[in-house]
Design an enzyme around this catalytic site. Sequence first.
Site, short mmCIF file in Angstrom:
data_model
loop_
_atom_site.label_atom_id
_atom_site.label_comp_id
_atom_site.label_asym_id
_atom_site.label_seq_id
_atom_site.Cartn_x
_atom_site.Cartn_y
_atom_site.Cartn_z
N SER A 123 -3.48 67.02 -25.63
CA SER A 123 -2.64 65.93 -26.17
C SER A 123 -3.54 64.93 -26.89
CB SER A 123 -1.90 65.23 -25.03
OG SER A 123 -1.32 64.01 -25.46
N TYR A 147 -2.46 60.46 -17.43
CA TYR A 147 -2.12 61.70 -18.14
C TYR A 147 -3.15 61.95 -19.24
CZ TYR A 147 0.58 64.91 -21.12
OH TYR A 147 1.00 65.97 -21.89
N LYS A 188 -5.94 65.00 -19.96
CA LYS A 188 -5.99 65.76 -21.21
C LYS A 188 -7.37 65.64 -21.86
CE LYS A 188 -1.83 67.41 -21.11
NZ LYS A 188 -1.59 68.87 -21.00
#
Length: 261
Positions: A152, A165, A169
Amino acid sequence: MDNDNAVNAHRLAGKTALITGASRGIGLAIARRLAAEGARVCITARKPEPLADAAASFPDGTAIFVAGRSDDPGHRAEVMETIAGEFGGLDILVNNAGINPVYGPLIDLDLTGARKLVEVNVLGTLAWTQAAYHHEALGFAARRGVVVNVASVTGLIPSEGIGMYGITKAALIHLTRTLAAELGPDIRVNAVAPAVVKTQFARVLYEGKEEEVAAAYPLARLGTPDDIAGAVAYFASDDSAWVTGQTLVLDGGLLSAGGAA
């Protein structure tokens, strides 16, 4: 977005692909694209009913499915055995399964949720790769296997509210580079890093304000699952035969324009 004209129906002929987290959204789009280019596919996800419905949408004989938790070693072993029994080998592994159960600033983050993020998004990706590599019947290394990890843009720049998050990533991007260095020349490992893609997983980021969010993108729209699938198909094919350890940013120009993930 309709990518039918870009599909090479023979580019992946004779190949077998495993796509995790593929009952819907980006994972399902990737599986459909690889199948459209000639691959047989195995799709996995946690819930059996939507996974079975997704598998039924493929032409006969081209798709199988195995339901289970991505972080469960028993599930991973079952998937590898099923692929070996049904297709005889594995050529392409797409690590798409991921979660984001926590939201908010890192300073107040629930560490239990943070550990779960690391377990699924980082260690889960490594575990799937290990499972494919070490299963002798699949011949993953002997078949010059390909790994594609779905990262991401949040792994490249800080992102408000989803910092943990993004950290997982970022780790996934570095994991991609490290595996590429360790597993070459037999296995190539690359990643894609999307910005906001119109899926159920990301809907909280754009629902009710899509036009406003898209205005930050030079291409003036959000991504679609098919945008990601096309890039993964490139990495899965011999068109990228001299590419490994790379992360392709798929963001409609967002980062180039100084936008936030």
